[in-house]
Design a protein around this motif. Sequence first.
Motif, PDB file in Angstrom:
ATOM      1  N   LEU A   1       0.632  -1.125  -0.065  1.00 34.93           N
ATOM      2  CA  LEU A   1       0.081   0.001   0.089  1.00 34.93           C
ATOM      3  C   LEU A   1       0.760   1.411  -0.132  1.00 34.93           C
ATOM      4  CD1 LEU A   1      -3.079   1.365   0.134  1.00 34.93           C
ATOM      5  CD2 LEU A   1      -2.518   1.097   2.703  1.00 34.93           C
ATOM      6  N   ARG A   2       1.876   1.117   0.859  1.00 39.80           N
ATOM      7  CA  ARG A   2       2.874   2.428   0.677  1.00 39.80           C
ATOM      8  C   ARG A   2       3.689   2.525  -0.622  1.00 39.80           C
ATOM      9  NH1 ARG A   2       4.900   0.200   5.375  1.00 39.80           N
ATOM     10  NH2 ARG A   2       3.611   0.768   7.307  1.00 39.80           N
ATOM     11  N   ALA A   3       4.089   1.631  -1.215  1.00 44.91           N
ATOM     12  CA  ALA A   3       4.635   1.557  -2.389  1.00 44.91           C
ATOM     13  C   ALA A   3       3.683   2.172  -3.497  1.00 44.91           C
ATOM     14  CB  ALA A   3       4.947   0.277  -2.966  1.00 44.91           C
ATOM     15  N   TRP A   4       2.334   1.676  -3.513  1.00 45.51           N
ATOM     16  CA  TRP A   4       1.165   2.264  -4.212  1.00 45.51           C
ATOM     17  C   TRP A   4       1.070   3.714  -4.355  1.00 45.51           C
ATOM     18  CZ3 TRP A   4      -1.456   0.935  -8.484  1.00 45.51           C
ATOM     19  CH2 TRP A   4      -2.637   1.792  -8.690  1.00 45.51           C
ATOM     20  N   THR A   5       1.024   4.091  -2.915  1.00 48.00           N
ATOM     21  CA  THR A   5       0.677   5.403  -2.472  1.00 48.00           C
ATOM     22  C   THR A   5       1.849   6.267  -3.219  1.00 48.00           C
ATOM     23  OG1 THR A   5      -0.575   4.684  -0.793  1.00 48.00           O
ATOM     24  CG2 THR A   5       0.026   7.010  -0.998  1.00 48.00           C
ATOM     25  N   ARG A   6       3.043   5.767  -2.891  1.00 50.50           N
ATOM     26  CA  ARG A   6       4.498   6.550  -3.490  1.00 50.50           C
ATOM     27  C   ARG A   6       4.347   6.749  -5.018  1.00 50.50           C
ATOM     28  NH1 ARG A   6       7.109   4.213   1.081  1.00 50.50           N
ATOM     29  NH2 ARG A   6       7.678   2.531  -0.447  1.00 50.50           N
ATOM     30  N   TRP A   7       3.863   5.407  -5.658  1.00 54.73           N
ATOM     31  CA  TRP A   7       3.985   5.342  -6.959  1.00 54.73           C
ATOM     32  C   TRP A   7       2.887   6.631  -7.747  1.00 54.73           C
ATOM     33  CZ3 TRP A   7       0.158   4.059 -10.519  1.00 54.73           C
ATOM     34  CH2 TRP A   7       0.510   3.779 -12.014  1.00 54.73           C
ATOM     35  N   VAL A   8       1.577   6.467  -7.122  1.00 59.18           N
ATOM     36  CA  VAL A   8       0.572   7.369  -7.416  1.00 59.18           C
ATOM     37  C   VAL A   8       1.067   8.869  -7.395  1.00 59.18           C
ATOM     38  CG1 VAL A   8      -2.010   8.078  -7.117  1.00 59.18           C
ATOM     39  CG2 VAL A   8      -1.353   5.586  -7.434  1.00 59.18           C
ATOM     40  N   ALA A   9       1.415   9.145  -6.273  1.00 58.19           N
ATOM     41  CA  ALA A   9       1.799  10.507  -5.699  1.00 58.19           C
ATOM     42  C   ALA A   9       3.139  10.946  -6.642  1.00 58.19           C
ATOM     43  CB  ALA A   9       2.464  10.685  -4.304  1.00 58.19           C
ATOM     44  N   ALA A  10       3.992   9.984  -7.216  1.00 55.75           N
ATOM     45  CA  ALA A  10       5.017  10.365  -8.047  1.00 55.75           C
ATOM     46  C   ALA A  10       4.727  10.617  -9.600  1.00 55.75           C
ATOM     47  CB  ALA A  10       6.233   9.348  -7.862  1.00 55.75           C
ATOM     48  N   SER A  11       3.457  10.018  -9.798  1.00 55.45           N
ATOM     49  CA  SER A  11       3.003   9.951 -11.395  1.00 55.45           C
ATOM     50  C   SER A  11       2.459  11.103 -11.569  1.00 55.45           C
ATOM     51  CB  SER A  11       2.123   8.846 -11.250  1.00 55.45           C
ATOM     52  OG  SER A  11       2.660   7.627 -11.158  1.00 55.45           O
ATOM     53  N   HIS A  12       2.286  11.342 -12.905  1.00 54.24           N
ATOM     54  CA  HIS A  12       1.634  12.439 -13.358  1.00 54.24           C
ATOM     55  C   HIS A  12       0.202  12.729 -12.838  1.00 54.24           C
ATOM     56  CE1 HIS A  12      -0.197  15.353 -16.538  1.00 54.24           C
ATOM     57  NE2 HIS A  12       1.094  15.801 -16.536  1.00 54.24           N
ATOM     58  N   TRP A  13      -0.314  13.742 -12.646  1.00 55.04           N
ATOM     59  CA  TRP A  13      -1.495  13.947 -11.900  1.00 55.04           C
ATOM     60  C   TRP A  13      -2.709  13.285 -12.879  1.00 55.04           C
ATOM     61  CZ3 TRP A  13      -5.535  16.169 -14.798  1.00 55.04           C
ATOM     62  CH2 TRP A  13      -5.427  16.727 -15.991  1.00 55.04           C
TER      63      TRP A  13
END
Length: 157
Positions: A102-114
């Motif tokens: 879940l943390r990895a997924w959240t970091r990936w979404v936050a680092a991705s384009h809006w």
Amino acid sequence: MNDRKSERPEGWLSRSHKQGRPWFRRTRLGYLRWRTRLDARPRTARLYRVTVGVLGALIIVVGLILVPMPGPGWLIVLTGVAIVASEFSFARRLLRFAQARLRAWTRWVAASHWSVGAGLGLLTCACVVGAVWLVLLLIGLPAWVPREWVPAWTGLG
């Protein structure tokens, strides 16, 4: 001082007991005392573990049933796993794995384009609307919903 020290369970001076508000520290110490008394009686400890396992498993099953429906299905599943993890090491490992994913997924979404976050939000919204539509299609509209408000193309009227 030595008399009081002998009453306290082992590990009471761990870092978690020194941090936080006084009411939290008292609650944590009371919990540790209760667990020490519980663990001193093997039958009671076994009964407690079985009770926690059954309760956690029931919550997990209810959560899995609720996963395809709109609502907090996965949150309920993870709550059940957390309950089971309080007593069983295999569930503790599973919970840590889920938290890491879940943390990895959240970091990936936050680092991705809006647009990735917006697309995931729209996809989630579409899944919720689809699940609500399917449930209403299966069980029918509630009596309090005026039929003239429901478009014919939905198949719910």
